[in-house]
Scaffold this motif. Structure first.
Motif, PDB file in Angstrom:
ATOM      1  N   SER A 187       6.159  11.894  -2.961  1.00 34.07           N
ATOM      2  CA  SER A 187       4.688  12.770  -3.611  1.00 34.07           C
ATOM      3  C   SER A 187       3.945  11.439  -3.596  1.00 34.07           C
ATOM      4  N   ALA A 188       2.450  11.808  -3.276  1.00 32.28           N
ATOM      5  CA  ALA A 188       1.287  10.359  -3.518  1.00 32.28           C
ATOM      6  C   ALA A 188       1.345  10.183  -5.037  1.00 32.28           C
ATOM      7  N   GLY A 189       1.923  10.310  -5.928  1.00 29.01           N
ATOM      8  CA  GLY A 189       2.105  10.020  -7.576  1.00 29.01           C
ATOM      9  C   GLY A 189       3.332   9.337  -6.972  1.00 29.01           C
ATOM     10  N   GLU A 190       3.896   9.080  -6.482  1.00 29.05           N
ATOM     11  CA  GLU A 190       5.875   8.347  -6.206  1.00 29.05           C
ATOM     12  C   GLU A 190       5.027   7.073  -5.560  1.00 29.05           C
ATOM     13  N   LEU A 191       4.231   7.016  -4.213  1.00 28.04           N
ATOM     14  CA  LEU A 191       3.625   6.063  -3.713  1.00 28.04           C
ATOM     15  C   LEU A 191       3.364   5.167  -4.155  1.00 28.04           C
ATOM     16  N   GLU A 192       2.621   5.981  -5.340  1.00 29.13           N
ATOM     17  CA  GLU A 192       1.495   4.977  -5.907  1.00 29.13           C
ATOM     18  C   GLU A 192       2.671   3.742  -6.785  1.00 29.13           C
ATOM     19  N   LYS A 193       3.207   4.389  -7.963  1.00 29.10           N
ATOM     20  CA  LYS A 193       4.118   3.890  -8.154  1.00 29.10           C
ATOM     21  C   LYS A 193       4.870   3.135  -7.254  1.00 29.10           C
ATOM     22  N   ARG A 225      -1.766   4.390   2.549  1.00 29.66           N
ATOM     23  CA  ARG A 225      -2.951   4.529   1.682  1.00 29.66           C
ATOM     24  C   ARG A 225      -3.232   3.963   0.466  1.00 29.66           C
ATOM     25  N   ALA A 226      -1.988   4.598  -0.404  1.00 26.91           N
ATOM     26  CA  ALA A 226      -0.707   3.713  -1.894  1.00 26.91           C
ATOM     27  C   ALA A 226      -0.913   2.746  -2.018  1.00 26.91           C
ATOM     28  N   LEU A 227      -1.655   1.629  -1.116  1.00 25.53           N
ATOM     29  CA  LEU A 227      -1.008   0.257  -1.819  1.00 25.53           C
ATOM     30  C   LEU A 227      -2.928  -0.274  -1.365  1.00 25.53           C
ATOM     31  N   ASP A 228      -3.386   0.725  -0.898  1.00 30.53           N
ATOM     32  CA  ASP A 228      -5.024   0.939  -1.175  1.00 30.53           C
ATOM     33  C   ASP A 228      -4.871   0.527  -3.172  1.00 30.53           C
ATOM     34  N   LYS A 229      -4.192   1.009  -3.819  1.00 23.92           N
ATOM     35  CA  LYS A 229      -4.405   1.047  -5.139  1.00 23.92           C
ATOM     36  C   LYS A 229      -4.522  -1.065  -4.879  1.00 23.92           C
ATOM     37  N   TYR A 230      -4.195  -1.825  -5.127  1.00 18.36           N
ATOM     38  CA  TYR A 230      -4.471  -3.159  -4.869  1.00 18.36           C
ATOM     39  C   TYR A 230      -5.473  -4.262  -4.140  1.00 18.36           C
ATOM     40  N   SER A 231      -6.368  -3.175  -3.532  1.00 22.44           N
ATOM     41  CA  SER A 231      -6.834  -4.020  -2.434  1.00 22.44           C
ATOM     42  C   SER A 231      -8.152  -5.443  -3.408  1.00 22.44           C
ATOM     43  N   GLU A 232      -7.802  -5.392  -4.071  1.00 32.86           N
ATOM     44  CA  GLU A 232      -8.910  -6.477  -4.948  1.00 32.86           C
ATOM     45  C   GLU A 232      -7.654  -7.255  -4.515  1.00 32.86           C
ATOM     46  N   LEU A 233      -6.271  -7.458  -4.555  1.00 40.96           N
ATOM     47  CA  LEU A 233      -6.152  -8.402  -4.219  1.00 40.96           C
ATOM     48  C   LEU A 233      -6.043  -9.604  -3.083  1.00 40.96           C
ATOM     49  N   LYS A 234      -6.465  -9.025  -2.126  1.00 42.24           N
ATOM     50  CA  LYS A 234      -7.253  -9.729  -0.569  1.00 42.24           C
ATOM     51  C   LYS A 234      -8.717 -10.141  -1.032  1.00 42.24           C
ATOM     52  N   HIS A 235      -8.917 -10.018  -2.498  1.00 40.38           N
ATOM     53  CA  HIS A 235     -10.429 -11.234  -3.095  1.00 40.38           C
ATOM     54  C   HIS A 235      -9.383 -12.272  -3.545  1.00 40.38           C
ATOM     55  N   HIS A 236      -8.011 -12.258  -3.603  1.00 42.83           N
ATOM     56  CA  HIS A 236      -7.430 -13.369  -4.829  1.00 42.83           C
ATOM     57  C   HIS A 236      -7.415 -14.541  -3.695  1.00 42.83           C
ATOM     58  N   ASN A 237      -7.713 -15.994  -3.840  1.00 41.30           N
ATOM     59  CA  ASN A 237      -7.769 -16.757  -1.855  1.00 41.30           C
ATOM     60  C   ASN A 237      -6.782 -16.766  -1.833  1.00 41.30           C
ATOM     61  N   LYS A 238      -5.278 -17.755  -2.781  1.00 36.83           N
ATOM     62  CA  LYS A 238      -3.935 -18.190  -2.393  1.00 36.83           C
ATOM     63  C   LYS A 238      -3.586 -16.713  -1.756  1.00 36.83           C
ATOM     64  N   PHE A 239      -3.747 -15.205  -2.402  1.00 33.93           N
ATOM     65  CA  PHE A 239      -2.931 -14.098  -1.708  1.00 33.93           C
ATOM     66  C   PHE A 239      -3.290 -13.687  -0.135  1.00 33.93           C
ATOM     67  N   ARG A 240      -4.632 -14.078   0.176  1.00 33.78           N
ATOM     68  CA  ARG A 240      -5.795 -14.038   0.808  1.00 33.78           C
ATOM     69  C   ARG A 240      -5.062 -15.169   2.007  1.00 33.78           C
ATOM     70  N   ASN A 241      -4.876 -16.037   1.655  1.00 40.18           N
ATOM     71  CA  ASN A 241      -4.735 -17.123   2.888  1.00 40.18           C
ATOM     72  C   ASN A 241      -2.989 -17.079   3.419  1.00 40.18           C
ATOM     73  N   ASN A 242      -2.562 -16.431   2.385  1.00 38.50           N
ATOM     74  CA  ASN A 242      -1.270 -15.697   2.948  1.00 38.50           C
ATOM     75  C   ASN A 242      -1.255 -14.788   3.734  1.00 38.50           C
ATOM     76  N   TYR A 243      -2.208 -13.622   3.783  1.00 38.83           N
ATOM     77  CA  TYR A 243      -2.125 -12.856   4.416  1.00 38.83           C
ATOM     78  C   TYR A 243      -2.412 -13.274   5.264  1.00 38.83           C
TER      79      TYR A 243
END
Length: 334
Positions: A187-193, A225-243
């Motif tokens: 379910s969408a809820g399971e994927l969000e978890k 779509r569920a991973l969009d829950k953590y869209s703010e991670l792209k604003h973290h400099n170290k994480f974004r550099n890895n991405y």
């Protein structure tokens, strides 16, 4: 005079209450932890603290451990136990410190430079409240003279640990990671978890899901779509550099990938994936895929229906031991 078991439990309970409060010095230490190590964001530090409070530092949990292992009221032959701690996520070594202190042995603590601020402060609070606890919680640069060891590190450092600590009782932990097995009807809820299991702590923990096993013709769109829950991670400099680095590698190598601009999904056989990336493989039969994963020594958690529930990878109980090695049983046998 050494502290008795009930006194140690009371101190740990008091520590749990302190960690749940907002004392100025505690707030300052959490801020300092981020300055020292930018992976320790306030959100993830608070998450780690809350999980420790609710799972470890509760009367039922501590009394349950004391009863299950028949811990003595006073340790008749306390050993000096050297703890070489990891620093990949906030307070990741706390459980080893807790087990050693609860058992009545002396913890000689060598924290990771990446996770000193939080742990040293909490150890300091215990010894501030009860100075008699100081011999049982000693932070040391060198562990010469220790009589047993619990050491956590990479596959490479584990070889050195095995050499140095060979003649002493020891637990040596190596690289591990976690895998989710999906059937395509989540379910969408399971994927969000599941997104929590993947993205909490930026995926740096051994309990983070870094790989997926999915059926043929699996539709990845709901997961992205569920991973969009953590869209703010792209604003973290170290994480974004890895991405950005991993994305560039795939583009230059003309490698197929999927992404929601935060997490890269890449077909690869290894369960270990770089930061910002999750590997996947297709299976023919789910039961066979699970059995193969259960037989691997480098898998910490298996997440999915009938396995560890989605969203609970980063919520170990007090009696959930890293690498499946019973820490308190080891300490009780010394």
């Amino acid at each position: 005079m050494r502290l008795k078991l009930q006194e140690r439990i009371e101190l740990l309970l008091r520590l749990g209450e302190y960690m749940g409060g907002n004392a100025a010095e505690w707030e300052a230490v959490k801020s300092k932890a981020y300055v020292v190590n930018n992976w320790f964001t306030r959100e993830f530090t608070d998450l780690a603290v809350e999980n420790i409070r609710t799972a470890f530092l509760q009367p039922a949990a501590l009394l349950g451990l004391a009863g299950r292992y028949n811990l003595p009221e006073e340790q008749p032959h306390p050993k000096k136990v050297g703890l070489v701690l990891a620093g990949n996520i906030p307070l990741v070594g706390f459980h080893d410190v807790l087990c050693t202190f609860l058992s009545g042995h002396d913890a000689w603590i060598k924290p990771s430079s990446k996770d000193e601020a939080l742990l040293l402060h909490l150890v300091g609070k215990i010894t501030e409240w009860r100075p008699e606890a100081a011999p049982s919680l000693e932070v040391r640069e060198r562990l010469n003279g220790a009589e047993a060891f619990i050491a956590t590190g990479s596959n490479n450092t584990s070889r050195y640990f095995e050499h140095y600590f060979a003649r002493f009782p020891h637990i040596i932990r190596k690289n591990r990671t976690s895998v989710a097995v999906l059937d395509g009807t989540e379910s969408a809820g399971e994927l969000e978890k599941l997104a929590d299991d993947i993205c909490q702590y930026f995926g740096l923990g051994c309990r983070n899901v870094t790989a997926l096993r999915v059926p043929k013709d699996y539709d990845f769109v709901p997961l992205l779509r569920a991973l969009d829950k953590y869209s703010e991670l792209k604003h973290h400099n170290k994480f974004r550099n890895n991405y950005d680095y991993n994305l560039a590698v795939h583009i230059l190598n003309n490698k197929f990938y999927m992404s929601n601009d935060v997490v890269l999904l890449v077909e690869h056989e290894s369960p270990f994936a770089p930061i910002s990336q999750v590997h996947y493989q297709f299976y023919e039969d789910r039961a066979t895929a699970v059995a193969e994963l259960e037989g691997r020594s480098d898998i910490q958690c298996l997440v999915g229906r009938g396995l560890l529930p989605f969203g609970e990878a980063q919520m170990p109980a007090a009696d959930t031991y890293a690498d499946g090695v019973d820490t308190l049983q080891f300490l009780s046998s010394l």
